[in-house]
Design a protein around this motif. Structure first.
Motif, PDB file in Angstrom:
ATOM      1  N   PHE A 123       0.563  48.497  12.443  1.00 18.68           N
ATOM      2  CA  PHE A 123       1.761  48.040  13.137  1.00 18.68           C
ATOM      3  C   PHE A 123       2.994  48.568  12.437  1.00 18.68           C
ATOM      4  CE2 PHE A 123      -1.397  44.914  14.391  1.00 18.68           C
ATOM      5  CZ  PHE A 123      -1.195  44.868  15.743  1.00 18.68           C
ATOM      6  N   ALA A 145       9.463  46.704   8.656  1.00 18.80           N
ATOM      7  CA  ALA A 145       9.637  47.203  10.024  1.00 18.80           C
ATOM      8  C   ALA A 145       9.453  46.055  11.004  1.00 18.80           C
ATOM      9  CB  ALA A 145       8.621  48.291  10.313  1.00 18.80           C
ATOM     10  N   LYS A 180      16.562  39.293  17.011  1.00 11.13           N
ATOM     11  CA  LYS A 180      15.539  40.211  17.505  1.00 11.13           C
ATOM     12  C   LYS A 180      15.675  41.617  16.951  1.00 11.13           C
ATOM     13  CE  LYS A 180      14.097  37.678  21.510  1.00 11.13           C
ATOM     14  NZ  LYS A 180      14.322  37.392  22.902  1.00 11.13           N
ATOM     15  N   GLN A 181      16.782  41.903  16.316  1.00 14.67           N
ATOM     16  CA  GLN A 181      16.966  43.252  15.775  1.00 14.67           C
ATOM     17  C   GLN A 181      17.046  43.285  14.258  1.00 14.67           C
ATOM     18  OE1 GLN A 181      16.953  46.007  17.603  1.00 14.67           O
ATOM     19  NE2 GLN A 181      16.627  44.815  19.449  1.00 14.67           N
ATOM     20  N   ARG A 182      17.313  42.157  13.657  1.00 12.01           N
ATOM     21  CA  ARG A 182      17.443  42.136  12.192  1.00 12.01           C
ATOM     22  C   ARG A 182      16.436  41.165  11.602  1.00 12.01           C
ATOM     23  NH1 ARG A 182      23.232  40.701  11.088  1.00 12.01           N
ATOM     24  NH2 ARG A 182      23.788  41.389  13.186  1.00 12.01           N
ATOM     25  N   LEU A 183      15.714  41.649  10.597  1.00 13.44           N
ATOM     26  CA  LEU A 183      14.662  40.816  10.024  1.00 13.44           C
ATOM     27  C   LEU A 183      15.217  39.681   9.183  1.00 13.44           C
ATOM     28  CD1 LEU A 183      12.021  43.373   8.788  1.00 13.44           C
ATOM     29  CD2 LEU A 183      11.678  41.572  10.426  1.00 13.44           C
ATOM     30  N   PRO A 195       2.274  38.298  21.716  1.00 15.64           N
ATOM     31  CA  PRO A 195       3.114  39.476  21.957  1.00 15.64           C
ATOM     32  C   PRO A 195       2.341  40.768  22.166  1.00 15.64           C
ATOM     33  CG  PRO A 195       3.206  38.874  19.660  1.00 15.64           C
ATOM     34  CD  PRO A 195       2.390  37.824  20.330  1.00 15.64           C
ATOM     35  N   PRO A 242       3.743  38.749  14.998  1.00 14.36           N
ATOM     36  CA  PRO A 242       4.036  39.886  15.869  1.00 14.36           C
ATOM     37  C   PRO A 242       2.835  40.804  16.093  1.00 14.36           C
ATOM     38  CG  PRO A 242       5.111  40.133  13.749  1.00 14.36           C
ATOM     39  CD  PRO A 242       4.580  38.751  13.790  1.00 14.36           C
ATOM     40  N   THR A 243       1.809  40.669  15.248  1.00 18.94           N
ATOM     41  CA  THR A 243       0.607  41.481  15.458  1.00 18.94           C
ATOM     42  C   THR A 243      -0.287  40.890  16.540  1.00 18.94           C
ATOM     43  OG1 THR A 243      -0.535  40.256  13.749  1.00 18.94           O
ATOM     44  CG2 THR A 243       0.529  42.293  13.087  1.00 18.94           C
ATOM     45  N   LYS A 267      -2.435  38.623  16.164  1.00 25.49           N
ATOM     46  CA  LYS A 267      -3.757  38.270  15.648  1.00 25.49           C
ATOM     47  C   LYS A 267      -3.810  36.828  15.148  1.00 25.49           C
ATOM     48  CE  LYS A 267      -5.557  42.456  15.836  1.00 25.49           C
ATOM     49  NZ  LYS A 267      -6.711  42.748  16.672  1.00 25.49           N
ATOM     50  N   LEU A 306       9.342  38.806  12.062  1.00 25.14           N
ATOM     51  CA  LEU A 306       8.956  39.958  12.885  1.00 25.14           C
ATOM     52  C   LEU A 306       8.288  41.078  12.090  1.00 25.14           C
ATOM     53  CD1 LEU A 306      11.921  40.214  15.374  1.00 25.14           C
ATOM     54  CD2 LEU A 306       9.589  39.575  15.865  1.00 25.14           C
ATOM     55  N   ASP A 307       8.273  40.977  10.757  1.00 25.39           N
ATOM     56  CA  ASP A 307       7.541  41.985   9.991  1.00 25.39           C
ATOM     57  C   ASP A 307       6.179  41.467   9.544  1.00 25.39           C
ATOM     58  OD1 ASP A 307       8.451  40.162   8.229  1.00 25.39           O
ATOM     59  OD2 ASP A 307       9.086  41.578   6.695  1.00 25.39           O
ATOM     60  N   ASN A 308       5.768  40.332  10.078  1.00 25.06           N
ATOM     61  CA  ASN A 308       4.424  39.799   9.857  1.00 25.06           C
ATOM     62  C   ASN A 308       4.193  39.346   8.418  1.00 25.06           C
ATOM     63  OD1 ASN A 308       1.876  39.065  10.766  1.00 25.06           O
ATOM     64  ND2 ASN A 308       0.975  40.988  10.067  1.00 25.06           N
ATOM     65  N   ARG A 309       5.245  39.072   7.656  1.00 25.38           N
ATOM     66  CA  ARG A 309       5.030  38.717   6.259  1.00 25.38           C
ATOM     67  C   ARG A 309       5.453  37.292   5.910  1.00 25.38           C
ATOM     68  NH1 ARG A 309       3.832  43.344   3.003  1.00 25.38           N
ATOM     69  NH2 ARG A 309       3.609  44.964   4.538  1.00 25.38           N
ATOM     70  N   GLY A 347       6.447  42.750  -1.813  1.00 21.05           N
ATOM     71  CA  GLY A 347       7.068  44.025  -2.166  1.00 21.05           C
ATOM     72  C   GLY A 347       6.110  45.181  -2.036  1.00 21.05           C
ATOM     73  N   ARG A 348       6.634  46.337  -2.378  1.00 22.72           N
ATOM     74  CA  ARG A 348       5.820  47.537  -2.233  1.00 22.72           C
ATOM     75  C   ARG A 348       4.763  47.587  -3.328  1.00 22.72           C
ATOM     76  NH1 ARG A 348       5.753  51.819   0.636  1.00 22.72           N
ATOM     77  NH2 ARG A 348       7.696  51.400   1.727  1.00 22.72           N
ATOM     78  N   ASP A 398      -7.088  46.005  -1.106  1.00 17.56           N
ATOM     79  CA  ASP A 398      -7.936  46.298   0.060  1.00 17.56           C
ATOM     80  C   ASP A 398      -9.403  46.046  -0.267  1.00 17.56           C
ATOM     81  OD1 ASP A 398      -5.771  46.964   1.497  1.00 17.56           O
ATOM     82  OD2 ASP A 398      -6.042  49.135   1.382  1.00 17.56           O
TER      83      ASP A 398
END
Lengths: 711, 456
Positions: free
Chosen positions: A143, A662, B76-79, B247, B291-292, B294, B334-337, B360-361, B371
C-alpha cells in the motif's frame, strides 16, 4: 300459409287463442313480441314535455344498437372520392380502448422501486468482485496501491522523450547513425548495405559462386562418408595403425610415438589389478582345470585386495602397529608417471607430536627416504606375489641392520630385480647425492632436530616388461608395479635406531605397505597417557547399566492386595498365608517388547514426554486437512540459516507492507479488475454455503490453504 | 603438553570497519542442519515473547478539551491533522507530529454531533445540537480560521454528518437523511423511511454514490444517491451505533452494535452477516477501518479499544488504560500506523496500530529481522505455547468478569439448545448460525412476504 294460420286460429275458440299460435303468427308477420312492447313506448301523441328516458331507443332499422353509428352516416357519403380513407380512420377509432390502470398505492410503488434499485446497486457493486477477490488472495499487498513502478528508460525512449536540446556529441552520434548503411533495421532482416550487395551481384558472378559452393559441399560430404566408413571398421589393428599414422603426420618424431606407447602401457598398467579385467576373465575359464592358473588368479585377487586397502591414518598406525610402514614405489619412468606425493605433516598431529618430541632427545636422526627412479630400460621386476612377499619378509627381518647386512640377505632372494635394486641402493648410499638424472633425491629437513637430518627419499620405479623375461607373469601388455617408498634406514653414525615416521600417500591405487619393526616404547607411552586420561571412563558399561535400570523401572509391577492380619490372628510379625498371597496378588502383564531390545547402544523411550507435549500441537489446525500437510509446512525452514538470501526474502515477505508516511487512499475505480465469471460463481457458492457437500468443503479448505500461502 | 589449535586467517571473518556486516559463511546443505524445525520453533517462541515484551501501544494523550470528546475527523489530505468535537460544543484541531492543539473553536452550543472533512482538505463541516451546520476552513492560520465560512440554520436537529469522497456533497442525518451541496443552504435531496431518527451516516469510499445509515429502530439503511428512495434496510436485534465501510472492498461494511458485537455485511446479502466480531464487554460505540481494509478498530462503552481482523471473529488486540473512560470515537490513521481514540474523560489518545512494532524507518536488516520474526510467529501460530503467549492480554477486572459471565451465559444457552434439540423431534429445533441469529429481517425480504400476502 297465412290462411293456414288463420284457419288454425279459427279452429280454436275466440277467447282461447293459444299463445304459441299467436307468436307464430307474429313471427310470420315479421313482428317481434318484445319490439311490440317497445313500440308501445313510442310516443303516440305530441306532448310538451318529453321524457329523457324515452329517448335513444332502438330503432326498427337496427336491431343491435339504438344509436346512430358512424358507418350508417358514411352510407350517405356513398360515391365520394375519399370514402376508403375515412372508413379506415373510423375503423381505427372503433377498436376497443385501453385504459391506464389506476396508480399503485405509494408503499407498493416504493417497494417495487426499491427492489429494482437494490438489484441495480448490487450489480454495480459486483463489478468489484474480481479486484476484491484478487486482493484477498494476494500473498503480498503493497500500500498505497497503484504505485507507479520505478522504471529505467531505454536510450531510445529517453532520447525520444527528451525535450531538451541535444548536446553536440549526441547530435554527432545521431547524424552518424542516421546516415549509416550498416545499421540494423527493425523492420528488415538485412541492412541497407547488405541488400545493395545482393542486388549488385551479376548473374555470371552468382553462378560462379554457386558452383563453388556446390563443389565445396560435395567435398564435404565425401569426407564425411569416408569418415563414417572408417569409423565402422571394427579392427583394432587398423585403428591402431591409423592412429599411429595420424600421429606421425602430426608430429613426425618417432620418439613421441614411443613415448605415447609407453604412456598408454602405463595407463593400462594402472588398471591391471582391477577385478573383472579382461585378463582375469580369460583366466577364469582355464582356472577350473588348471591349478597353476588358479594360483595365479588367487595371487591376482590378493594383490587387488591389498591395493584396495586404504592407507591407514598415521596416528592409528603408530599406536597399534609397532612398526612403521614403509611403502615403496617401483614404477616406470618418473616423468611420465607423475605421482602426487602428499605428506601428512607429522608436526600437526597432536598424538604424534609427543613421539617426535621424544626423538628430540636422540642426538642424531637420519631420516632417509630414498626414491630411486630407474630408467625404463632397467627392468626391475618384483611383481609377482611370491617375490613381493619375499621382499616383504626381507624388509621386515631387516631390523636394526645396516645396508651391508641388507646385502647379505639379498642372495636369499633369487631375483635379478632385487639385485639391481640393491645395487642402485648402494650406489645411492655411497654417493649420497643424485649422480644422474635418473635418480631423484629429495632432501628434507626434519623439523625438530637441530642437526641437519638427511631425509632422502628414494623412489624406485620400475617398469616391467616382464612378458619377455618372466613367463610366469604372462601378462601381455600390463606391466607390474610395486611401490615401496619411505624406506627407512637407521643412521649409522649413532647406532641408535630411531625413525621418524613419515607417510607418503601415493596417489596411484597400487601401493604396497611393508611393515617395519620399530622401537615401540614411544607408542606405548602415548597410549598410556591416553589410557590414563580416560582411566575412569567406562562409558559403555555405564550406558548399559543406565539402560538396564530404565528397563527395570518401566516394567509394570505386580499388585499385592493381601492385607496382613486380615481374617487371621494379628500381632507383630504376622505373615499373610501363601494362599492369600496367591489369591490377592495380581500379576502384572508382561510389557510389550521394547523397541531397543536388540539395540545395545540406544535407549528408545516410548513414553509421552509431558515437557515436550506441552509444546506440541494436538489437533490439526483449521485450514489443514491432514497432518502430513501441516508437518511439511512446519519442517520447511524459512530462516537465513537454511535458505539463500533471495529465498528468505520471498519466504518472509509480509502480507501487507505500507509506505512510510504515505496516505493510503481508498480503492480507486482505476484499479478495478475486469470481473470474472468465476468469481461470481464463488460468490454464489458462498451463498449456498450451508448446503455444500463435504467434498466441496474440503476443496474450499484446500483453496483457503492456497490463499494462506501454505503449501 | 603443547596444545595445537586450528588457526584461521582473521581477514576471513573479521570486519574491516565496525559498520561492515559480519561475514558469515554458510553451507545450506540440509544434512548439516539437522534440527531446523526445533530451532525455528525456539526462535518463534522467543519472537513471540519479545513481541509481548515490546508491546507498548500507548504513544500520547492529547488533552485540552473541557468536556468529553464525542466525535473526531481525519484530515483527508494531511496525515498529521485531526479535528475533534466535544460535548461542550468545542472543536479542536490537532497536529499529531508534536501532539499540540493548534486551534480551539467554540463552534456550537451543546454537543458537536459530527465533523467531516471535504476530500480536498480545504474545509471541514460540523453539525451540533444548536441546529446549525457550520463550514470551517482547515487552515488554522487564515483570517477566517475562527469564524465559520458558512452557517446553515436548520429546522431539525442533526445527529451526524459525512462528506462524499469525491464530489462537493455531504449528507446529514437526524429526522431525515438530507443530502446537501457544499454551495447551497437547502438540502438537495431528502430521504425518509419510517419515523425514527437516524443516528449516523457514512458514505461509501469506493462506490461513492452509496451511503448507509443507522436508525434508532434498530435498522441499517442503504441509500443510493441516484435513486429517489432508500434502497434497502436490515433490521438487527439491537440498535447499531455506527457503520464503517471497508475502503478496499466496495460492498463490505461493518456495523458497531449495542449488543457488544460488530457485524460485517455484504450489501448484496443483508440477511446474513458475513462475520460477527465478538469480544467487547459492552456496547460498541464507534468503528473505523484501517486504510488497507484488512483490519478495523472499535471503541466501546466498556472503556476499551479492540482491533479486529476483517475475516476474524475475535479481536487480535485490546487497548485500555486505567484512566481511559467510555470510548466514544476511534479513528485509524491514513498511513495504517496509528489509532486515535476520543473518550469520555476529555482526552484523545494516540496508539500504535501494531503494539510491538518499532516506529520510524527501519534499517534493512531490522526490517528483515522483523519480517522473519513475523513469519515465524505466523508459521508456529498453532503451537500451544506460542498461541497462549501471543493471545495473552491483561484486561481490567470489570471487562474480565463481564467476559467471563458472558461466556458462561453463552455456554449455558448453547447447552440448553443442545438439550432441546436432543429431546425434541428431529428438525424441529433448527440450527441457526451465529451470523443469522442477530438479524431480524431485511426490507426486500419483508416486501416479498407482503406481496405474497397480498396475492393470497
Amino acid at each position: 300459409m297465412l290462411s293456414k294460420l288463420l284457419a288454425s286460429d279459427d279452429t280454436d275458440s275466440e277467447g282461447e287463442v293459444s299463445d304459441f299460435a299467436h307468436e307464430t303468427l307474429l313471427k310470420s308477420l315479421g313482428v317481434d313480441k318484445d319490439k311490440k312492447e317497445e313500440t308501445s313506448k313510442q310516443r303516440t301523441e305530441s306532448v310538451q314535455e318529453v321524457s329523457v328516458f324515452s329517448l335513444g331507443q332502438k330503432s326498427y332499422d337496427d336491431t343491435h344498437a339504438g344509436k346512430v353509428h358512424l358507418h350508417q352516416l358514411i352510407n350517405s357519403l356513398e360515391g365520394k372520392s375519399n370514402i376508403n380513407i375515412l372508413k379506415k380512420q373510423i375503423n381505427r377509432v372503433k377498436r376497443p380502448t385501453q385504459h391506464l390502470n389506476a396508480p399503485l398505492s405509494k408503499p407498493v410503488a416504493e417497494r417495487l422501486q426499491r427492489k429494482v434499485e437494490y438489484e441495480k446497486a448490487s450489480t454495480t457493486v459486483s463489478h468489484w468482485d474480481g479486484t476484491v477477490q484478487k486482493n484477498r488472495k494476494a500473498d503480498h499487498l503493497s500500500f498505497p496501491l497503484n504505485q507507479k513502478p520505478l522504471q529505467i528508460k531505454t536510450v531510445d525512449e529517453f532520447l525520444f522523450h527528451k525535450s531538451k536540446k541535444l548536446t553536440p556529441l549526441e547530435e554527432e552520434i545521431q547524424a552518424l547513425m542516421n546516415g549509416n548503411k550498416c545499421l540494423e533495421r527493425k523492420d528488415h532482416d538485412l541492412s541497407v548495405l547488405e541488400e545493395e550487395a545482393l542486388t549488385t551481384l551479376s548473374l555470371e558472378e552468382a553462378r560462379a559462386r554457386r558452383a563453388e559452393l556446390q563443389k565445396h559441399r560435395a567435398l564435404l560430404s565425401y569426407h564425411e562418408a569416408k569418415n563414417r566408413r572408417q569409423n565402422k571398421i571394427k579392427s583394432k589393428k587398423y585403428h591402431r595403425m591409423m592412429r599411429k599414422r595420424k600421429m606421425k603426420e602430426d608430429s613426425p618424431k618417432a620418439l613421441d610415438i614411443k613415448l605415447a606407447d609407453q604412456q598408454r602401457a602405463e595407463e593400462r598398467a594402472s588398471l591391471r589389478h582391477r577385478a573383472g579385467s579382461k585378463w582375469e576373465k580369460g583366466r577364469k575359464l582355464i582356472a577350473k582345470h588348471d591349478e597353476k592358473t588358479k594360483f595365479e588368479l588367487d595371487a591376482q585377487k590378493q594383490k587387488h585386495e591389498e591395493l584396495m586397502v586404504r592407507p591407514e591414518p598415521m596416528g592409528s598406525v603408530d599406536l597399534s602397529a609397532e612398526t612403521p610402514t614403509i611403502p615403496a614405489t617401483f614404477g616406470n619412468d618418473g616423468d611420465a608417471f607423475d605421482h602426487a606425493v602428499l605428506k601428512l605433516p607429522v608436526e600437526n598431529n597432536p598424538w604424534l607430536s609427543c613421539t617426535s618430541e621424544t626423538t628430540k632427545n636422540d642426538s642424531k636422526l637420519d631420516n632417509t627416504s630414498v626414491t630411486a627412479k630407474c630408467d625404463s630400460g632397467d627392468e626391475l621386476l618384483c611383481d609377482n606375489a611370491a617375490k613381493s612377499s619375499s621382499l616383504m619378509t626381507w624388509l621386515s627381518q631387516e631390523e636394526n641392520n645396516s645396508v651391508e647386512s641388507m646385502k647379505t640377505v639379498v642372495p636369499a632372494i633369487d631375483s635379478e630385480a632385487v639385485k639391481k635394486f640393491k645395487e642402485a641402493f648402494s650406489k645411492i648410499k655411497s654417493s649420497g647425492d643424485g649422480e644422474d638424472g635418473s635418480y631423484d633425491f629429495i632432501q628434507e629437513r626434519a623439523e625438530n632436530s637441530e642437526h641437519e637430518a638427511n631425509s632422502e627419499s628414494l623412489k624406485f620405479k620400475t617398469l616391467d616388461k616382464g612378458d619377455h623375461k618372466f613367463p610366469n607373469l604372462n601378462t601381455g601388455d600390463s606391466p607390474e608395479e610395486i611401490s615401496c617408498t619411505n624406506l627407512k634406514t637407521k643412521s649409522n653414525s649413532t647406532g641408535s635406531t630411531l625413525f621418524k615416521p613419515e607417510i607418503e600417500n601415493i596417489s596411484t591405487s597400487s601401493d604396497l605397505k611393508f611393515v617395519h619393526d620399530d622401537n615401540n616404547s614411544l607408542g606405548d607411552e602415548q597410549r598410556m597417557t591416553i589410557e590414563q586420561a580416560f582411566a575412569d571412563d567406562d562409558v559403555l558399561a555405564e550406558f548399559s547399566f543406565e539402560k538396564n535400570e530404565l528397563i527395570e523401572g518401566s516394567k509394570p509391577k505386580d499388585i499385592d492386595l493381601s492385607l496382613p492380619g486380615w481374617g487371621e490372628w494379628g500381632g507383630t510379625g504376622v505373615v499373610p498365608s501363601k494362599r492369600k498371597k496367591r489369591k490377592f496378588l495380581t500379576k502384572a502383564k508382561p510389557p510389550p517388547p521394547r523397541k531397543d531390545v536388540n539395540l545395545d547402544h540406544v535407549i528408545i523411550t516410548e513414553d509421552r514426554d509431558i515437557q515436550i507435549a506441552k509444546h506440541q500441537v494436538h489437533d490439526i489446525p483449521f485450514p489443514f486437512v491432514n497432518s502430513d500437510h501441516f508437518e511439511k509446512t512446519i519442517v520447511r525452514p524459512v530462516g537465513s540459516t537454511w535458505n539463500t538470501p533471495s529465498a528468505v526474502k520471498s519466504l518472509t515477505n509480509p502480507e501487507v507492507s505500507t509506505l512510510l508516511g504515505a496516505i493510503i487512499s481508498p480503492m480507486d475505480s482505476e484499479s478495478k479488475e475486469p470481473n470474472k465469471t468465476k468469481n461470481k460463481n464463488n460468490f454464489k457458492k458462498q451463498k449456498v454455503g450451508a448446503h455444500t457437500s463435504r467434498s466441496s468443503r474440503k476443496q474450499n479448505r484446500l483453496q483457503k490453504l492456497k490463499i494462506l500461502g501454505i503449501d | 603438553m603443547k596444545v595445537k589449535v586450528l588457526s584461521r586467517n582473521p581477514d576471513d571473518y573479521q570486519r574491516e570497519t565496525k559498520l561492515d556486516i559480519h561475514k558469515v559463511y554458510r553451507n545450506y546443505n540440509p544434512a548439516l542442519h539437522p534440527f531446523e524445525a526445533p530451532r525455528e520453533y525456539v526462535r518463534a517462541l522467543n519472537a513471540t515473547k519479545l513481541e509481548r515484551v515490546f508491546a507498548k501501544p500507548f504513544l500520547a494523550s492529547l488533552n485540552g478539551h473541557t468536556d468529553s470528546v464525542c466525535c473526531m475527523c481525519k484530515h483527508k489530505q494531511r496525515l498529521n491533522t485531526i479535528f475533534s468535537g466535544s460535548c461542550d460544543g468545542e472543536i479542536r484541531q490537532w497536529t499529531l507530529t508534536n501532539q499540540r492543539c493548534i486551534r480551539a473553536l467554540p463552534a456550537h452550543t451543546g454537543f458537536v454531533r459530527g465533523i467531516t472533512c471535504a476530500p480536498d482538505g480545504t474545509t471541514f463541516i460540523s453539525v451540533g445540537d444548536d441546529n446549525t451546520i457550520k463550514h470551517w476552513t482547515t487552515d488554522a492560520l487564515s483570517e477566517q480560521s475562527h469564524n465559520p465560512l458558512n452557517t446553515i440554520v436548520t429546522k431539525t436537529l442533526y445527529t451526524g454528518i459525512d462528506h462524499h469522497w469525491k464530489e462537493p456533497i455531504y449528507a446529514t442525518c437526524g429526522q431525515t437523511v438530507d443530502i446537501w451541496n457544499d454551495e447551497r443552504s437547502e438540502p438537495v435531496k431528502v430521504y425518509k423511511w419510517g419515523t425514527d431518527s437516524v443516528n449516523s451516516i457514512s458514505f461509501n469510499p469506493v462506490e461513492t454514490n452509496m451511503c448507509v445509515s443507522t436508525v434508532a429502530d434498530r435498522s441499517i439503511v442503504l441509500y443510493d444517491l441516484r435513486s429517489s428512495i432508500p434502497i434497502n434496510k436490515v433490521i438487527l436485534k439491537l440498535r447499531s451505533n455506527v457503520v464503517a465501510w471497508n475502503p478496499m472492498e466496495a460492498f463490505m461494511f461493518t456495523a458497531a452494535n449495542e449488543d457488544h458485537n460488530l457485524y460485517t455485511f455484504d450489501i448484496r446479502r443483508l440477511d446474513f452477516a458475513s462475520n460477527v466480531h465478538t469480544d467487547h464487554a459492552d456496547a460498541v460505540l464507534d468503528v473505523d477501518y484501517a486504510p488497507t481494509g484488512k483490519e478495523f478498530v472499535s471503541g466501546s462503552y466498556d472503556k476499551s479499544i479492540r482491533i479486529f481482523p476483517v475475516n476474524g471473529s475475535r479481536s487480535r488486540e485490546v487497548y485500555h488504560t486505567k484512566r481511559m473512560q467510555r470510548v466514544f470515537t476511534v479513528k485509524w490513521s491514513l498511513d495504517n500506523r496509528y489509532i486515535l481514540s476520543g473518550s469520555d474523560e476529555m482526552n484523545i489518545r494516540l496508539w500504535k496500530a501494531r503494539a510491538a512494532e518499532k516506529l520510524g524507518r527501519l534499517a534493512p536488516r531490522e526490517q528483515a529481522a522483523a519480517d522473519y520474526n513475523n513469519k515465524l510467529k505466523k508459521k508456529f501460530a498453532y503451537h500451544p505455547q506460542i498461541k497462549r503467549i501471543s493471545r495473552h492480554r491483561h484486561v481490567p477486572k470489570t471487562i474480565y468478569s463481564i467476559l467471563k459471565e458472558k461466556r458462561t451465559i453463552k455456554d449455558s444457552m448453547r447447552r440448553k439448545e443442545q438439550n432441546l434439540r436432543a429431546h425434541s423431534k428431529p428438525g424441529t429445533v433448527p440450527h441457526i448460525p451465529e451470523r443469522a441469529k442477530h438479524i431480524v429481517t431485511t426490507a426486500i425480504k419483508d416486501d416479498d412476504i407482503d406481496e405474497e400476502d397480498s396475492l393470497v
